[in-house]
Design a protein around this motif. Sequence first.
Motif, PDB file in Angstrom:
ATOM      1  N   PHE A 401     125.902  42.557 -39.042  1.00 19.98           N
ATOM      2  CA  PHE A 401     126.338  43.602 -40.025  1.00 19.98           C
ATOM      3  C   PHE A 401     126.198  45.006 -39.517  1.00 19.98           C
ATOM      4  O   PHE A 401     127.166  45.864 -39.381  1.00 19.98           O
ATOM      5  N   ALA A 405     129.946  46.839 -38.630  1.00 17.34           N
ATOM      6  CA  ALA A 405     130.595  48.008 -39.680  1.00 17.34           C
ATOM      7  C   ALA A 405     130.386  49.310 -38.950  1.00 17.34           C
ATOM      8  O   ALA A 405     129.476  49.750 -38.737  1.00 17.34           O
ATOM      9  N   VAL A 408     128.349  51.988 -40.998  1.00 18.91           N
ATOM     10  CA  VAL A 408     126.818  51.735 -40.963  1.00 18.91           C
ATOM     11  C   VAL A 408     126.240  51.913 -39.329  1.00 18.91           C
ATOM     12  O   VAL A 408     125.236  52.298 -39.068  1.00 18.91           O
ATOM     13  N   ILE A 460     120.071  51.958 -45.279  1.00 17.86           N
ATOM     14  CA  ILE A 460     120.698  51.325 -46.378  1.00 17.86           C
ATOM     15  C   ILE A 460     120.676  52.482 -47.664  1.00 17.86           C
ATOM     16  O   ILE A 460     121.467  52.175 -48.637  1.00 17.86           O
ATOM     17  N   CYS A 465     126.588  53.615 -46.507  1.00 22.35           N
ATOM     18  CA  CYS A 465     126.226  52.228 -46.634  1.00 22.35           C
ATOM     19  C   CYS A 465     126.319  51.933 -48.157  1.00 22.35           C
ATOM     20  O   CYS A 465     126.823  50.728 -48.473  1.00 22.35           O
ATOM     21  N   ILE A 468     129.801  50.991 -49.014  1.00 19.48           N
ATOM     22  CA  ILE A 468     130.264  49.691 -48.572  1.00 19.48           C
ATOM     23  C   ILE A 468     129.517  48.589 -49.478  1.00 19.48           C
ATOM     24  O   ILE A 468     130.058  47.630 -49.826  1.00 19.48           O
ATOM     25  N   CYS A 469     128.448  48.952 -49.823  1.00 21.05           N
ATOM     26  CA  CYS A 469     127.670  47.741 -50.755  1.00 21.05           C
ATOM     27  C   CYS A 469     128.424  47.677 -51.920  1.00 21.05           C
ATOM     28  O   CYS A 469     128.310  46.559 -52.667  1.00 21.05           O
ATOM     29  N   ASP A 472     131.500  45.034 -50.668  1.00 16.08           N
ATOM     30  CA  ASP A 472     131.085  44.093 -49.623  1.00 16.08           C
ATOM     31  C   ASP A 472     129.960  43.105 -50.194  1.00 16.08           C
ATOM     32  O   ASP A 472     128.858  43.729 -50.139  1.00 16.08           O
ATOM     33  N   ALA A 475     127.423  43.298 -47.422  1.00 17.84           N
ATOM     34  CA  ALA A 475     126.399  44.318 -47.484  1.00 17.84           C
ATOM     35  C   ALA A 475     125.396  44.265 -48.348  1.00 17.84           C
ATOM     36  O   ALA A 475     124.366  44.861 -48.294  1.00 17.84           O
ATOM     37  N   ARG A 476     125.570  43.913 -49.618  1.00 22.33           N
ATOM     38  CA  ARG A 476     124.702  43.834 -50.843  1.00 22.33           C
ATOM     39  C   ARG A 476     123.640  42.964 -50.520  1.00 22.33           C
ATOM     40  O   ARG A 476     122.581  43.258 -50.594  1.00 22.33           O
ATOM     41  N   SER A 479     121.420  44.631 -47.587  1.00 24.42           N
ATOM     42  CA  SER A 479     120.770  45.717 -48.211  1.00 24.42           C
ATOM     43  C   SER A 479     119.567  45.207 -49.134  1.00 24.42           C
ATOM     44  O   SER A 479     118.390  45.672 -48.834  1.00 24.42           O
TER      45      SER A 479
END
Length: 658
Positions: A401, A405, A408, A460, A465, A468-469, A472, A475-476, A479
Amino acid sequence: MASTSSTPSDPSISIHDDTAIRAVNKRYQGLVTVKTKAIKGKGAWYWAHLEPILMKNPDTHLPKAVKLKCCLCEAVFSASNPSRTATEHLKKGTCPNFVSVSRPNSAISPLPISSLPSPPSNNHRKRGSQMGTALKSLALVESNRYCDQVGYINSGFTPKGQDLVLSGGKEDLGALAMLEDSVKRLKSPKASPGPLLNKDQIDSALELLSDWFYEVCGSVSFSSLEHPTFRAFLNQVGLPCLSRRELSGARLDNRFYEAKSEVEARIRDAMFFQVACNGWKSNKCCSGEDNLVKFGVNLPNGTSVFHKAVMTGGGTVSSKYAEEIMWEAVTGICGGGSQRCVGIVSDKYMTEALRNLEIQYQWMVNISCQVQGFVSLIKDFSKELQLFRTVIENCLKLANFVNNASQVRSSFQKYRMQVLDYTGLLRVPWCRCDCVKDFAPVYAMLEDVLSCARVLQMVILDEACKMICAEDPVAREVSAMVQSEVFWNELDAVYSLMKLIRGMAQDIETERPLIGECLPLWQEFKAKVKEWGARFNIAEGQVEKIVEKRFRKNYHPAWSAAFILDPRYLMRDTSGKYLPPFKCLTHEQEKDVDKLITRLASREEAHVALMELMKWRSEGLDPLYAQAVQVKQRDPLTGKMKDCKSSRQQTSVGNLPE
């Protein structure tokens, strides 16, 4: 030329500092532009020898000043007045290397502008006219000598008083041509006759050169011998050029025969030896190459010599075929006296072949390599311990990840530079098959993630980021993982265990332990694993089961027998006697000692050997000799306590060195 990186936007930098930094960068860019134009013939002559450099603050890495560096002598000056710097440093002879670029016949330096009388500054028109007069006067003073010294062509001066055409015009290309010729002469000087050497000196020098080439083989290629600069160097010192054919022909053959004769002599002088071989495992899935099995000989004094290498083709080698190759190697080394070979040590993939040879030739003790035994524990844990699989999968998800990304990745590199002072991506294993030795790529990935714990937490929390979270789910998940204390504790536990196993394997490769040291080695490892479990609150049952399973796969009865017979492990009892440590063995291991001694002895002497073993068990060794044998001292290289005069007459369990 220094890098012209842009000034980072750091809130800690004041407006005044930011203005100063911009001014420094602007000054530097201006000087670079002037030098570029001068190189093309549109600027002053001295820019061929001066180079602007950008000085940075060692603490903040931000630009703080612009300097001028002399390309001839590496001296550094202020960049406030390049013309004056050139006059004082180059034309006045301060630079020691400027003579080699300019004409050596120039005996008189040109008159510097600073030595002319400065005109009164009444108005701009007067100042301009007087400066023009000064330039004409400068052109008339030793014009021929001046042109010769700085390398310009006097294309405009005539006896009638015409002005001198100064540097900067398209017609003035002579200086650049002369400079180019001078640089070429410096880079490729004409070979001057070197010192005269006689034939013996030349042969001796070439032998030393060839010895060096063979010793660094792999890092220096054959094409280096044909490099023009290297050939010019040989010619300069009076040596003939070495060719590929000479190094790969008779000279190499002579080296081979000398080494072979030395190895055969050392083996011939040894009363017994052990054969070591490795490379049976196929690596074709990664390298696309066939197996290369290397055979060596472990001598009683603890040294090893190379014997031969055998190509076995790609794929898995059958046990029967491996058995035949091993025995051919034994007979090829010792001829008819095969009993001089006391055993074979090989990687664990040929256990069945080793066992079959032991059954046929009862005097041999064939064992598996302990390095691979410990390394295989990592694979055992990754297959049978859920903690290992979970941590490796989570780290793979996290590393992919961060690396893939773009936003990120940029944040990660920025924060990594701030925290760790270096940048780069997280290392990810390119191959996860069993042929990867000791899971080194996986270990590197865990090490990267653990060392970047603070960096990842900063990433994070970064706004990019967080955006994105919000969209996605991966991503969550990543995180939440980074912000979880459980994840970091489990990662630390797996990394610590892998580090422990790799450390034990590296110690074995370095120290090449004897057969009698195998049992204490595994007992030490089991104790460390128990401490590891208590530290990270890991249940002991499953971990001990995995370790014990691998121990039984690697165990050989010779471990117990050598451990009992080694006087270094004698233990003092209440009566003051030094007795062998039978109480450290299990009941099955005690039986293994009796069976092995009976098998190694002849049928007529088997009962005598068992009687001597019983006497050794009850009486042990004289206390004076036992204490002398067990004296230890600290190794200055490793810091570990070792025997002062450790006997290396037993066979080792280390594999053949790479």
